[in-house]
Design an enzyme around this catalytic site. Sequence first.
Site, PDB file in Angstrom:
ATOM      1  N   ASP A   1       2.032  75.052  57.663  1.00  0.00           N
ATOM      2  CA  ASP A   1       0.771  74.362  57.386  1.00  0.00           C
ATOM      3  C   ASP A   1      -0.409  74.998  58.125  1.00  0.00           C
ATOM      4  O   ASP A   1      -0.243  75.513  59.227  1.00  0.00           O
ATOM      5  CB  ASP A   1       0.926  72.889  57.797  1.00  0.00           C
ATOM      6  CG  ASP A   1      -0.156  72.012  57.186  1.00  0.00           C
ATOM      7  OD1 ASP A   1      -0.883  72.472  56.291  1.00  0.00           O
ATOM      8  OD2 ASP A   1      -0.275  70.856  57.621  1.00  0.00           O
TER       9      ASP A   1
ATOM     10  N   ASN B   1       2.159  69.866  45.402  1.00  0.00           N
ATOM     11  CA  ASN B   1       1.142  70.923  45.502  1.00  0.00           C
ATOM     12  C   ASN B   1       0.563  71.358  44.153  1.00  0.00           C
ATOM     13  O   ASN B   1      -0.440  72.075  44.102  1.00  0.00           O
ATOM     14  CB  ASN B   1       1.684  72.159  46.240  1.00  0.00           C
ATOM     15  CG  ASN B   1       1.825  71.965  47.742  1.00  0.00           C
ATOM     16  OD1 ASN B   1       2.659  72.589  48.381  1.00  0.00           O
ATOM     17  ND2 ASN B   1       1.003  71.098  48.320  1.00  0.00           N
TER      18      ASN B   1
HETATM   19  C1  FPP Z   1       0.122  74.626  53.562  1.00  0.00           C
HETATM   20  O1  FPP Z   1      -1.130  74.950  54.134  1.00  0.00           O
HETATM   21  C2  FPP Z   1       0.661  75.816  52.911  1.00  0.00           C
HETATM   22  C3  FPP Z   1       1.049  75.891  51.603  1.00  0.00           C
HETATM   23  C4  FPP Z   1       0.971  74.745  50.677  1.00  0.00           C
HETATM   24  C5  FPP Z   1       1.527  77.172  51.028  1.00  0.00           C
HETATM   25  C6  FPP Z   1       2.478  77.963  51.892  1.00  0.00           C
HETATM   26  C7  FPP Z   1       2.661  79.280  51.258  1.00  0.00           C
HETATM   27  C8  FPP Z   1       2.749  80.471  51.903  1.00  0.00           C
HETATM   28  C9  FPP Z   1       2.786  80.621  53.371  1.00  0.00           C
HETATM   29  C10 FPP Z   1       2.775  81.732  51.118  1.00  0.00           C
HETATM   30  C11 FPP Z   1       4.014  82.050  50.365  1.00  0.00           C
HETATM   31  C12 FPP Z   1       5.248  82.051  51.149  1.00  0.00           C
HETATM   32  C13 FPP Z   1       6.249  82.967  51.117  1.00  0.00           C
HETATM   33  C14 FPP Z   1       7.573  82.519  51.564  1.00  0.00           C
HETATM   34  C15 FPP Z   1       6.112  84.378  50.689  1.00  0.00           C
HETATM   35  P1  FPP Z   1      -2.450  74.294  53.518  1.00  0.00           P
HETATM   36  O2  FPP Z   1      -2.917  75.113  52.396  1.00  0.00           O
HETATM   37  O3  FPP Z   1      -2.204  72.861  53.192  1.00  0.00           O
HETATM   38  O4  FPP Z   1      -3.437  74.410  54.748  1.00  0.00           O
HETATM   39  P2  FPP Z   1      -4.605  73.392  55.138  1.00  0.00           P
HETATM   40  O5  FPP Z   1      -3.934  72.086  55.490  1.00  0.00           O
HETATM   41  O6  FPP Z   1      -5.219  74.059  56.318  1.00  0.00           O
HETATM   42  O7  FPP Z   1      -5.519  73.283  53.964  1.00  0.00           O
END
Ligand code: FPP
Length: 233
Positions: free
Chosen positions: A19, A67
């Site tokens: 996150d 998501n």
């Molecule tokens: C949450 O942070 C993150 C996600 C929903 C996506 C995670 C995906 C990756 C790290 C990339 C792909 C992974 C691999 C395994 C290659 P957020 O977007 O909710 O962050 P925020 O809370 O700061 O908005």
Amino acid sequence: MAAPGAGGGVPRHIAIIMDGNGRWAKKRGLPRKAGHAAGAETFRKIATYCKDIGVEYLTVYAFSTENWTRPQDEVQAIMDLLEKYLKESIEKMEKDGIRLRILGDPTRLSPGLQALIRETDAITDRVQGMQVNVCLNYGGRDEILRAAKAWSEAGGEMTQEAFSRYLDTGMMPDPDLVIRPSGECRISNFLLWQSAYAEFYFTDVLWPDFSPRELDLAIESFRKRDRRYGGVK
Ligand code: FPP
């Protein structure tokens, strides 16, 4: 390699809610997808580090069943990163000794991603080494419902152990340590059944800034925990 996290007390199974990518990007005036790209790099580094210190299972939350409500270009950017990672892994898994599994419901994913997942599964079956699980279109409640449906169709004894086998994690051990960076202290539908007795570690560090040093701190904290599983010592 004598990694600081090595030695006794390394959790057998670590699970991470990756996150903070969006906030990391915002702080730099970048689009959210740049945060996810940085997050994917961090994931690669942490997976390698886990392997070096002897972690047997690493499970990461890449995309939840919730998501899909994000803007279409952000969803696409995450799917593109996952596709890139799957293609790369299909090439390198055997050499790197990493068993890759995609957990979650694949049916809503693009036909291209579904084909890559099938290819990954076929290779993983013959690889020895650390297992990396990437949760994609995954939700703990959705997983429990899918398992319950499969279980009721198959019939058989009604025990927790028997039910667990129908979960996406199948015969894997439950996570010992669940890490959530970015200052949020909630489970967000991640490994609901499996984390019944997991130890939790929260840190304010945003996922793209998470480093092997941060993982060592989480493991150090884990080592000090007194795991009683509801009993007494
Ligand atoms: C949450 O942070 C993150 C996600 C929903 C996506 C995670 C995906 C990756 C790290 C990339 C792909 C992974 C691999 C395994 C290659 P957020 O977007 O909710 O962050 P925020 O809370 O700061 O908005």
